[in-house]
Design a protein around this motif. Structure first.
Motif, PDB file in Angstrom:
ATOM      1  N   VAL A  25       9.750 -12.480  -9.809  1.00  0.00           N
ATOM      2  CA  VAL A  25       9.240 -12.342 -11.179  1.00  0.00           C
ATOM      3  C   VAL A  25       8.514 -13.632 -11.585  1.00  0.00           C
ATOM      4  O   VAL A  25       7.426 -13.579 -12.177  1.00  0.00           O
ATOM      5  CB  VAL A  25      10.376 -11.990 -12.167  1.00  0.00           C
ATOM      6  N   GLY A  28       5.159 -13.394  -9.944  1.00  0.00           N
ATOM      7  CA  GLY A  28       4.237 -12.336 -10.377  1.00  0.00           C
ATOM      8  C   GLY A  28       3.863 -12.382 -11.848  1.00  0.00           C
ATOM      9  O   GLY A  28       2.982 -11.636 -12.275  1.00  0.00           O
ATOM     10  N   ILE A  85       6.374  -5.978 -16.613  1.00  0.00           N
ATOM     11  CA  ILE A  85       7.167  -4.978 -15.900  1.00  0.00           C
ATOM     12  C   ILE A  85       7.857  -5.715 -14.755  1.00  0.00           C
ATOM     13  O   ILE A  85       7.217  -6.467 -14.017  1.00  0.00           O
ATOM     14  CB  ILE A  85       6.326  -3.771 -15.420  1.00  0.00           C
ATOM     15  N   TRP A  91      16.779  -4.094  -6.528  1.00  0.00           N
ATOM     16  CA  TRP A  91      16.415  -2.704  -6.779  1.00  0.00           C
ATOM     17  C   TRP A  91      14.936  -2.428  -6.536  1.00  0.00           C
ATOM     18  O   TRP A  91      14.442  -1.346  -6.866  1.00  0.00           O
ATOM     19  CB  TRP A  91      16.804  -2.325  -8.216  1.00  0.00           C
ATOM     20  N   GLY A  93      11.479  -1.351  -4.828  1.00  0.00           N
ATOM     21  CA  GLY A  93      11.110  -0.317  -3.864  1.00  0.00           C
ATOM     22  C   GLY A  93      11.915   0.964  -3.970  1.00  0.00           C
ATOM     23  O   GLY A  93      11.888   1.802  -3.084  1.00  0.00           O
ATOM     24  N   LYS A  94      12.617   1.142  -5.101  1.00  0.00           N
ATOM     25  CA  LYS A  94      13.446   2.352  -5.269  1.00  0.00           C
ATOM     26  C   LYS A  94      12.949   3.230  -6.429  1.00  0.00           C
ATOM     27  O   LYS A  94      13.670   4.097  -6.906  1.00  0.00           O
ATOM     28  CB  LYS A  94      14.901   1.959  -5.524  1.00  0.00           C
ATOM     29  N   GLY A  97      10.105   0.616 -10.977  1.00  0.00           N
ATOM     30  CA  GLY A  97       8.828   0.255 -11.603  1.00  0.00           C
ATOM     31  C   GLY A  97       8.020   1.498 -11.946  1.00  0.00           C
ATOM     32  O   GLY A  97       7.434   1.603 -13.025  1.00  0.00           O
ATOM     33  N   ILE A 120      -3.021  -7.494 -16.989  1.00  0.00           N
ATOM     34  CA  ILE A 120      -3.536  -8.419 -15.983  1.00  0.00           C
ATOM     35  C   ILE A 120      -2.473  -8.612 -14.907  1.00  0.00           C
ATOM     36  O   ILE A 120      -1.275  -8.562 -15.197  1.00  0.00           O
ATOM     37  CB  ILE A 120      -3.979  -9.781 -16.565  1.00  0.00           C
ATOM     38  N   VAL A 121      -2.955  -8.801 -13.708  1.00  0.00           N
ATOM     39  CA  VAL A 121      -2.062  -8.925 -12.543  1.00  0.00           C
ATOM     40  C   VAL A 121      -2.714  -9.919 -11.593  1.00  0.00           C
ATOM     41  O   VAL A 121      -3.939  -9.979 -11.483  1.00  0.00           O
ATOM     42  CB  VAL A 121      -1.850  -7.526 -11.904  1.00  0.00           C
ATOM     43  N   HIS A 127       1.396  -5.065  -4.293  1.00  0.00           N
ATOM     44  CA  HIS A 127       2.445  -4.104  -4.605  1.00  0.00           C
ATOM     45  C   HIS A 127       2.251  -3.575  -6.037  1.00  0.00           C
ATOM     46  O   HIS A 127       2.215  -2.363  -6.287  1.00  0.00           O
ATOM     47  CB  HIS A 127       3.782  -4.846  -4.445  1.00  0.00           C
ATOM     48  N   ALA A 128       2.079  -4.497  -6.991  1.00  0.00           N
ATOM     49  CA  ALA A 128       1.914  -4.096  -8.394  1.00  0.00           C
ATOM     50  C   ALA A 128       0.568  -3.384  -8.600  1.00  0.00           C
ATOM     51  O   ALA A 128       0.492  -2.369  -9.302  1.00  0.00           O
ATOM     52  CB  ALA A 128       2.023  -5.316  -9.305  1.00  0.00           C
ATOM     53  N   ARG A 130      -1.088  -1.595  -6.561  1.00  0.00           N
ATOM     54  CA  ARG A 130      -0.973  -0.224  -6.038  1.00  0.00           C
ATOM     55  C   ARG A 130      -0.237   0.671  -7.038  1.00  0.00           C
ATOM     56  O   ARG A 130      -0.613   1.816  -7.269  1.00  0.00           O
ATOM     57  CB  ARG A 130      -0.255  -0.261  -4.693  1.00  0.00           C
TER      58      ARG A 130
END
Ligand SMILES: CC(C)(COP(=O)(O)OP(=O)(O)OC[C@H]1O[C@@H](n2cnc3c(N)ncnc32)[C@H](O)[C@@H]1OP(=O)(O)O)[C@@H](O)C(=O)NCCC(=O)NCCS
Length: 170
Positions: A25, A28, A85, A91, A93-94, A97, A120-121, A127-128, A130
């Protein structure tokens, strides 16, 4: 596995604080290490225009998201921002998100009449990106050297999701 989504409350501060301090976090987002617990307690206080969502599995808070709107600005109240987010590191990949994004999109489309969502990312956060593209966000532009992180600068990708018919072709 059932993922429940509800509005976060100030009593959630310790669980959200734990997520915000995790390495993925910090990497990201624009959070800081050693952030004070008081910061999180204040952040979770109810504020007009800000929806704060908690994702739970078996009563455990496993993810958190924020949608910001502008109800007091007549020329911008069709627009909202996904401000945060984050999923607990254990947790990822489950589907947490995805579930939080789905809740924000439903709120935006079906209840708040938001026709533009922005976020914004960091350009490297594939990953985010996508996840967002799966919900119809498009790439709008890159802001070089947007934030400082771990001794270096990161570029930010602006993304937008427009739902008003015919408004723009990217
Ligand atoms: C980004 C984040 C919220 C995603 O949460 P998550 O709970 O792990 O995501 P999900 O399991 O719901 O996966 C959602 C989508 O992300 C993508 N994704 C998930 N795991 C992935 C992986 N290992 N590699 C690439 N894409 C992946 C996929 O598109 C996936 O959808 P799919 O399963 O239908 O293919 C989480 O990684 C996180 O907390 N990151 C740190 C904070 C952050 O960077 N937030 C974004 C700031 S802009």
């Amino acid at each position: 596995m059932e993922i429940a989504v509800r509005h976060a409350v100030p009593e959630d501060w310790a669980a959200v604080h734990e997520i915000f301090l995790q390495g993925h976090v910090l990497a990201g987002t624009q959070r800081l290490p050693y952030e004070s617990p008081h910061y999180m307690q204040a952040r979770l206080v109810s504020r007009p225009g800000v929806t704060k969502l908690a994702a739970e599995v078996d009563g455990q808070l496993v993810g958190y998201a924020e949608l910001i709107t502008h109800p007091d600005n007549p020329r911008h109240h069709h627009a909202g921002e996904v401000n945060m987010i984050a999923t607990h590191e254990k947790w990822q990949g489950k589907g947490i998100g995805r579930r939080l994004m789905q809740a924000m999109i439903e709120l935006a489309d079906d209840w708040l009449q938001l026709t533009r969502l922005s976020l914004i990312v960091w350009t490297e956060n594939e990953h985010a990106i996508r996840l967002y593209e799966g919900f119809g966000f498009a790439r709008e532009g890159v802001m070089p050297d947007y934030a400082y992180r771990k001794g270096g600068y990161v570029d930010a990708l602006m993304m937008g999701r427009l739902t008003r018919r015919g408004v723009r072709d990217y």
